[in-house]
Scaffold this motif. Sequence first.
Motif, PDB file in Angstrom:
ATOM      1  N   GLU A   1     -16.686  12.775 -54.916  1.00 44.22           N
ATOM      2  CA  GLU A   1     -16.910  11.662 -55.826  1.00 44.22           C
ATOM      3  C   GLU A   1     -18.395  11.471 -56.108  1.00 44.22           C
ATOM      4  N   ASP A   2     -18.706  11.202 -57.375  1.00 44.83           N
ATOM      5  CA  ASP A   2     -20.058  10.839 -57.809  1.00 44.83           C
ATOM      6  C   ASP A   2     -21.132  11.761 -57.234  1.00 44.83           C
ATOM      7  N   THR A   3     -20.965  13.040 -57.443  1.00 50.36           N
ATOM      8  CA  THR A   3     -21.953  14.002 -56.947  1.00 50.36           C
ATOM      9  C   THR A   3     -23.158  14.071 -57.879  1.00 50.36           C
ATOM     10  N   ILE A   4     -24.279  14.542 -57.344  1.00 48.76           N
ATOM     11  CA  ILE A   4     -25.484  14.738 -58.164  1.00 48.76           C
ATOM     12  C   ILE A   4     -25.199  15.751 -59.259  1.00 48.76           C
ATOM     13  N   CYS A   5     -24.346  16.720 -58.951  1.00 48.37           N
ATOM     14  CA  CYS A   5     -23.948  17.738 -59.935  1.00 48.37           C
ATOM     15  C   CYS A   5     -23.303  17.089 -61.156  1.00 48.37           C
ATOM     16  N   GLU A   6     -22.430  16.103 -60.899  1.00 51.52           N
ATOM     17  CA  GLU A   6     -21.759  15.416 -62.012  1.00 51.52           C
ATOM     18  C   GLU A   6     -22.727  14.575 -62.832  1.00 51.52           C
ATOM     19  N   ARG A   7     -23.736  13.992 -62.157  1.00 54.74           N
ATOM     20  CA  ARG A   7     -24.736  13.203 -62.882  1.00 54.74           C
ATOM     21  C   ARG A   7     -25.505  14.079 -63.868  1.00 54.74           C
ATOM     22  N   VAL A   8     -25.875  15.274 -63.404  1.00 61.92           N
ATOM     23  CA  VAL A   8     -26.580  16.209 -64.287  1.00 61.92           C
ATOM     24  C   VAL A   8     -25.658  16.677 -65.405  1.00 61.92           C
ATOM     25  N   LEU A   9     -24.379  16.841 -65.085  1.00 62.00           N
ATOM     26  CA  LEU A   9     -23.389  17.254 -66.086  1.00 62.00           C
ATOM     27  C   LEU A   9     -23.326  16.236 -67.224  1.00 62.00           C
ATOM     28  N   ARG A  10     -23.434  14.944 -66.863  1.00 60.17           N
ATOM     29  CA  ARG A  10     -23.376  13.899 -67.881  1.00 60.17           C
ATOM     30  C   ARG A  10     -24.695  13.753 -68.638  1.00 60.17           C
ATOM     31  N   ARG A  11     -25.810  13.782 -67.899  1.00 59.16           N
ATOM     32  CA  ARG A  11     -27.115  13.501 -68.522  1.00 59.16           C
ATOM     33  C   ARG A  11     -27.821  14.751 -69.049  1.00 59.16           C
ATOM     34  N   ARG A  12     -27.444  15.907 -68.473  1.00 59.91           N
ATOM     35  CA  ARG A  12     -28.070  17.185 -68.832  1.00 59.91           C
ATOM     36  C   ARG A  12     -29.585  17.176 -68.576  1.00 59.91           C
ATOM     37  N   ILE A  13     -29.980  16.478 -67.500  1.00 61.83           N
ATOM     38  CA  ILE A  13     -31.375  16.417 -67.051  1.00 61.83           C
ATOM     39  C   ILE A  13     -31.381  16.723 -65.557  1.00 61.83           C
ATOM     40  N   GLY A  14     -32.304  17.578 -65.106  1.00 59.09           N
ATOM     41  CA  GLY A  14     -32.369  17.974 -63.701  1.00 59.09           C
ATOM     42  C   GLY A  14     -32.643  16.799 -62.775  1.00 59.09           C
ATOM     43  N   ILE A  15     -32.054  16.838 -61.579  1.00 62.01           N
ATOM     44  CA  ILE A  15     -32.236  15.800 -60.558  1.00 62.01           C
ATOM     45  C   ILE A  15     -32.450  16.471 -59.204  1.00 62.01           C
ATOM     46  N   SER A  16     -33.428  15.931 -58.438  1.00 59.19           N
ATOM     47  CA  SER A  16     -33.619  16.332 -57.040  1.00 59.19           C
ATOM     48  C   SER A  16     -33.555  15.064 -56.204  1.00 59.19           C
ATOM     49  N   ASP A  17     -32.684  15.061 -55.177  1.00 59.74           N
ATOM     50  CA  ASP A  17     -32.496  13.831 -54.420  1.00 59.74           C
ATOM     51  C   ASP A  17     -31.920  14.139 -53.046  1.00 59.74           C
ATOM     52  N   VAL A  18     -32.160  13.206 -52.109  1.00 67.65           N
ATOM     53  CA  VAL A  18     -31.544  13.287 -50.785  1.00 67.65           C
ATOM     54  C   VAL A  18     -30.331  12.374 -50.793  1.00 67.65           C
ATOM     55  N   TYR A  19     -29.220  12.826 -50.267  1.00 67.95           N
ATOM     56  CA  TYR A  19     -28.004  12.027 -50.293  1.00 67.95           C
ATOM     57  C   TYR A  19     -27.273  12.181 -48.963  1.00 67.95           C
ATOM     58  N   SER A  20     -26.364  11.248 -48.715  1.00 72.56           N
ATOM     59  CA  SER A  20     -25.442  11.371 -47.578  1.00 72.56           C
ATOM     60  C   SER A  20     -24.030  11.415 -48.145  1.00 72.56           C
ATOM     61  N   THR A  21     -23.162  12.159 -47.490  1.00 70.36           N
ATOM     62  CA  THR A  21     -21.791  12.316 -47.991  1.00 70.36           C
ATOM     63  C   THR A  21     -20.810  11.621 -47.072  1.00 70.36           C
ATOM     64  N   TYR A  22     -19.753  11.074 -47.672  1.00 73.81           N
ATOM     65  CA  TYR A  22     -18.704  10.417 -46.895  1.00 73.81           C
ATOM     66  C   TYR A  22     -17.813  11.441 -46.189  1.00 73.81           C
ATOM     67  N   LYS A  23     -17.948  12.727 -46.531  1.00 73.41           N
ATOM     68  CA  LYS A  23     -17.089  13.758 -45.945  1.00 73.41           C
ATOM     69  C   LYS A  23     -17.351  13.901 -44.451  1.00 73.41           C
ATOM     70  N   LYS A  24     -18.637  13.747 -44.061  1.00 70.84           N
ATOM     71  CA  LYS A  24     -18.992  13.830 -42.658  1.00 70.84           C
ATOM     72  C   LYS A  24     -19.972  12.707 -42.343  1.00 70.84           C
ATOM     73  N   GLN A  25     -19.869  12.111 -41.168  1.00 66.37           N
ATOM     74  CA  GLN A  25     -20.735  11.001 -40.802  1.00 66.37           C
ATOM     75  C   GLN A  25     -22.147  11.501 -40.504  1.00 66.37           C
ATOM     76  N   ASP A  26     -23.152  10.730 -40.977  1.00 63.14           N
ATOM     77  CA  ASP A  26     -24.565  11.045 -40.723  1.00 63.14           C
ATOM     78  C   ASP A  26     -24.924  12.463 -41.158  1.00 63.14           C
ATOM     79  N   MET A  27     -24.440  12.882 -42.321  1.00 66.24           N
ATOM     80  CA  MET A  27     -24.793  14.196 -42.858  1.00 66.24           C
ATOM     81  C   MET A  27     -25.621  13.988 -44.129  1.00 66.24           C
ATOM     82  N   TYR A  28     -26.825  14.556 -44.150  1.00 66.47           N
ATOM     83  CA  TYR A  28     -27.743  14.354 -45.278  1.00 66.47           C
ATOM     84  C   TYR A  28     -28.145  15.705 -45.860  1.00 66.47           C
TER      85      TYR A  28
END
Length: 590
Positions: free
Chosen positions: A195-222
């Motif tokens: 859900e709501d991945t950085i990949c999807e944000r770029v897909l919508r905006r068509r502008i590159g993004i670099s960011d640090v994120y944490s995922t709900y798939k695994k706890q404390d994973m960045y």
Amino acid sequence: MGLEGDAMFSIPEMKKVEDVMDLNFNTINENESVKIAVSEIIKANKKTLVALDDNGDMSGIISITDIHNLGLNNEGIEDVKIKDIMKKKVVSVEKGMPIDECRDLMIKENIGILPVVDDNGKITGILRQEHIRDYLYMQLEEYGITLKYIIGHIREGICAVNNEGVVILWNSFMEERYGIKSDDIVGRPISDFLEDTICERVLRRRIGISDVYSTYKKQDMYGLVHANPIFFGGEFVGVVCTELDVTEARNLSFELEKTNEKLKYLQDEVKNLSNGVFEGILGKSDKIEKAKAIAKQIAKTSSSIFIWGESGTGKEVFSRAIHEQSGRKGSFVPVNCSAIPAELFESEFFGYESGAFTGANKKGKSGIFELAKDGTVFLDEIADLPLNMQAKLLRVLQEKEVRRVGGEKTIKINPRIISATNKDLEKMVKEEKFREDLYYRLNVVEIKIPPLRERKEDIGILLHYFLDEMCRENGKPRMSLSKEAYKILENYRWKGNIRELKNTVENMVVLSDSSIIEKDAIPSYIVESAKNSTDDEDYPLDLTSAIEKLEIKNITKALEMSKGNKAKAAKILNIPRTTLYYKLDLYGIK
């Protein structure tokens, strides 16, 4: 690794025509009939035959298409000779020609067969379109296997989606990280799995993004993700994402931050248990120790401090030590009030906006208080501050905000004020040359720094310290002072205090050629002054204290003259020996 692995990781090399051409080609004499040619084509199961002349040289090419075209328009084709219908203008190449050049030539000439000849013009092989196609397909397949292997073993996540968000690449790193197999996710929308991945944000905006994120798939994973849109021929075709696991780095960063906090706490505790930065202020006399004790005690407070001391006693050194000990986050900003022209006081203190006056910096400028902000402002020679600026300074101290010259915006500040002078500020207040309200605002706590002549026991410490310092700075071996030179320097009154002493030591070090500095190396004005000051020593008005000081001085001098012989010293002083013993014990003279 076997042969397959060696081939897969071989250096890409474009093959030559002789590596790909067909050596099993069929020839026919040009004088044979078309009927025989048809028979040979059927028997060899070939689409073309190479026609040779009587000398065995290639003269043309006949294909099934040529025979078919003849049959549509002629009767009795069995008796027609091959040389009458074959293609005589044949394009051929020599050995050594790269495959890609052969391909380009066949496209350009619109031909499906390319004879290969040797240096003598004899045909050695045939290159057909299907040969090039098969070769390029094999090469593409090999590159694909290599690329897939490399991407699969990179310890960094790689994911690619097309312009509809469908996953087309998902390497093994991503499989392990998210627990999603490549076979399951490739060919399906990424939104079905995440859900709501950085990949999807770029897909919508068509502008590159670099960011640090944490995922709900695994706890404390960045992860650190770089996602970029891909355009081909000006058309948006998809998004490529690379992902780096920064979980460990982030955890280490938090641990480091906690460690730094603990370290800072311990440093503060050490400062509280010792003189800390005040150890850099040289001297062990009672007066200097008292000044340091007061400074250390009030350093952590926010009270304004007033430092009084003659020129060269180290007022700024004390101010810097107080700032360092205070732990304030802002900067230490020293200001010499006597060095600022009257017309520039306001712009220097409060700063100015762009175009505030002629000659102003185009970008504007921050003032002294803005630069210090939550730090410390040291106002040296505060007595030289003009009366109109004294009123503005008082307002700033009360309101804790400044406004730049030519500006409308107010800037909040909270600096600690340390002021200093060598003048009698109380007298200036009485003479109405200094504002009384500002004086009491600045002089919440007063520190008096004694002149050097009142702390003679510190002169030796300072002399040895500056000797070592100046020898190091000037690349000279370590020097020392002779007893006579030391005595002269100790007795000098040092009107310029520590600053004058330091300059004198530097002068002696630079001009001396010996490792021991003698009387001759001392500036003559100091020698003369010390000689004349023997009887000019200040004595307290209290007669008991004055007599005590004089007795200590004369007893010490008599012992030096007698080289420690007490009987001779008593004679020099014209007192009984028993009286001398009593005085030595009374004053603690060794």
